[in-house]
Design a protein around this motif. Structure first.
Motif, PDB file in Angstrom:
ATOM      1  N   ILE A 176       0.873  -1.173   0.000  1.00  0.00           N
ATOM      2  CA  ILE A 176       0.000   0.000   0.000  1.00  0.00           C
ATOM      3  C   ILE A 176       0.907   1.218   0.000  1.00  0.00           C
ATOM      4  O   ILE A 176       1.648   1.436   0.970  1.00  0.00           O
ATOM      5  CB  ILE A 176      -0.930   0.010   1.230  1.00  0.00           C
ATOM      6  CG1 ILE A 176      -1.828  -1.233   1.217  1.00  0.00           C
ATOM      7  CG2 ILE A 176      -1.766   1.292   1.267  1.00  0.00           C
ATOM      8  CD1 ILE A 176      -2.586  -1.478   2.521  1.00  0.00           C
ATOM      9  N   ARG A 177       0.884   1.984  -1.061  1.00  0.00           N
ATOM     10  CA  ARG A 177       1.853   3.062  -1.231  1.00  0.00           C
ATOM     11  C   ARG A 177       1.195   4.380  -1.622  1.00  0.00           C
ATOM     12  O   ARG A 177       0.931   4.625  -2.804  1.00  0.00           O
ATOM     13  CB  ARG A 177       2.864   2.666  -2.306  1.00  0.00           C
ATOM     14  CG  ARG A 177       3.665   1.428  -1.955  1.00  0.00           C
ATOM     15  CD  ARG A 177       5.081   1.794  -1.622  1.00  0.00           C
ATOM     16  NE  ARG A 177       5.704   0.829  -0.735  1.00  0.00           N
ATOM     17  CZ  ARG A 177       6.579   1.153   0.202  1.00  0.00           C
ATOM     18  NH1 ARG A 177       6.911   2.417   0.386  1.00  0.00           N
ATOM     19  NH2 ARG A 177       7.120   0.236   0.965  1.00  0.00           N
ATOM     20  N   PRO A 178       0.927   5.255  -0.622  1.00  0.00           N
ATOM     21  CA  PRO A 178       0.373   6.574  -0.939  1.00  0.00           C
ATOM     22  C   PRO A 178       1.333   7.358  -1.837  1.00  0.00           C
ATOM     23  O   PRO A 178       2.543   7.307  -1.652  1.00  0.00           O
ATOM     24  CB  PRO A 178       0.244   7.244   0.435  1.00  0.00           C
ATOM     25  CG  PRO A 178       0.207   6.107   1.415  1.00  0.00           C
ATOM     26  CD  PRO A 178       1.078   5.033   0.821  1.00  0.00           C
ATOM     27  N   GLY A 179       0.796   8.041  -2.830  1.00  0.00           N
ATOM     28  CA  GLY A 179       1.602   8.905  -3.696  1.00  0.00           C
ATOM     29  C   GLY A 179       2.524   8.187  -4.659  1.00  0.00           C
ATOM     30  O   GLY A 179       3.394   8.805  -5.267  1.00  0.00           O
ATOM     31  N   ALA A 180       2.351   6.875  -4.825  1.00  0.00           N
ATOM     32  CA  ALA A 180       3.297   6.106  -5.646  1.00  0.00           C
ATOM     33  C   ALA A 180       3.057   6.240  -7.148  1.00  0.00           C
ATOM     34  O   ALA A 180       3.989   6.102  -7.932  1.00  0.00           O
ATOM     35  CB  ALA A 180       3.248   4.629  -5.256  1.00  0.00           C
ATOM     36  N   LEU A 181       1.821   6.481  -7.534  1.00  0.00           N
ATOM     37  CA  LEU A 181       1.548   6.609  -8.968  1.00  0.00           C
ATOM     38  C   LEU A 181       2.210   7.902  -9.463  1.00  0.00           C
ATOM     39  O   LEU A 181       1.961   8.966  -8.916  1.00  0.00           O
ATOM     40  CB  LEU A 181       0.037   6.662  -9.210  1.00  0.00           C
ATOM     41  CG  LEU A 181      -0.423   6.642 -10.670  1.00  0.00           C
ATOM     42  CD1 LEU A 181      -0.077   5.309 -11.329  1.00  0.00           C
ATOM     43  CD2 LEU A 181      -1.923   6.910 -10.768  1.00  0.00           C
TER      44      LEU A 181
END
Ligand code: OGA
Ligand code: MN
Length: 223
Positions: free
Chosen positions: A34-39
């Protein structure tokens, strides 16, 4: 001394090996990431403006299953979807980026990911997708699910969380706020999950990496 990260170029694009490495490590240690801001920002903005301007008639009511098993079932999900073909620039950027992720994961984890399918999803206020698996053991070739969120300014009060359960008996799950740029990747056969109703329009892109299970002259995945 801290390791030096050297950006790598693939097909003229700079890819974020650091991010892909973190996703790979998450998959090894916990089966999900789960990676916020990864896109990447440019892809997120292209997808967002494309999706919010998309004409309603491009969407179809979401169904469950594939091919002849396809079934529209309001008890399970009420969102609407539009498959990404890559004919528009936004979809092309997304497909390029996920194919770089695919190549990286194959190299690092020997996953043998062979193809990718994905769609835009729009959940109107009150829409939901009940607890489900994206793949069933031994019955499918979907092995890795990826979801990217396209909702600027989303807060917990807006609802619409993805709830990722660690197993069949996990009652609590992990709630993911569908905030712009957040990326979720998980093993399709391992994690039941659901989408809770929101009080705002909710936009996401969901995709699945598949392995090749073609036998004889039966092509699977279908082209
Ligand atoms: C799906 C799905 C999750 C989401 O489309 O299979 O689980 O948060 N989507 O949009
Ligand atoms: Mn799902």
């Amino acid at each position: 001394m801290a390791a030096l990260q050297i950006p790598t170029t693939v097909g003229g694009n700079t890819i974020d090996e650091t991010l892909f490495g973190l996703i790979a490590d998450d998959l090894v240690t916990q089966g999900f990431s789960i990676r916020p801001g990864a896109l990447p920002q440019d892809i997120a903005h292209e997808l967002h403006s494309y999706q919010t301007q998309m004409k309603d008639n491009l969407y179809t009511n979401a169904g469950i299953g594939r091919g002849e098993d396809y079934l529209h079932n309001e008890f399970v999900r009420t969102d609407e979807i539009c498959w990404i073909t890559g004919s528009a620039e936004a979809g092309k950027l997304w497909i390029d980026w996920t194919s770089q992720l695919q190549a990286f994961l194959n190299k690092r984890l020997f996953l043998g990911l062979f193809s990718f399918e994905s769609h835009f999803a729009h959940y109107a206020p009150g829409d939901y997708y009940k607890k489900h698996y994206d793949a069933f053991r031994g019955e499918t070739n979907r092995v890795l699910s990826v979801v990217a969120y396209l909702n600027p300014g989303w807060t917990q009060a807006d609802g619409g969380e993805l709830v990722l359960y660690k197993s069949d008996i996990d009652q609590e799950g992990i709630k993911v706020v569908p905030l712009f740029g957040t990326l979720v990747v998980f093993l399709s056969e391992e994690f039941p999950h659901e989408v809770l109703p929101a009080n705002r329009d909710r936009h996401s892109v969901a995709g699945w990496f598949r392995v090749n299970t073609s036998i004889g002259n039966k092509i699977d995945p279908p082209r």
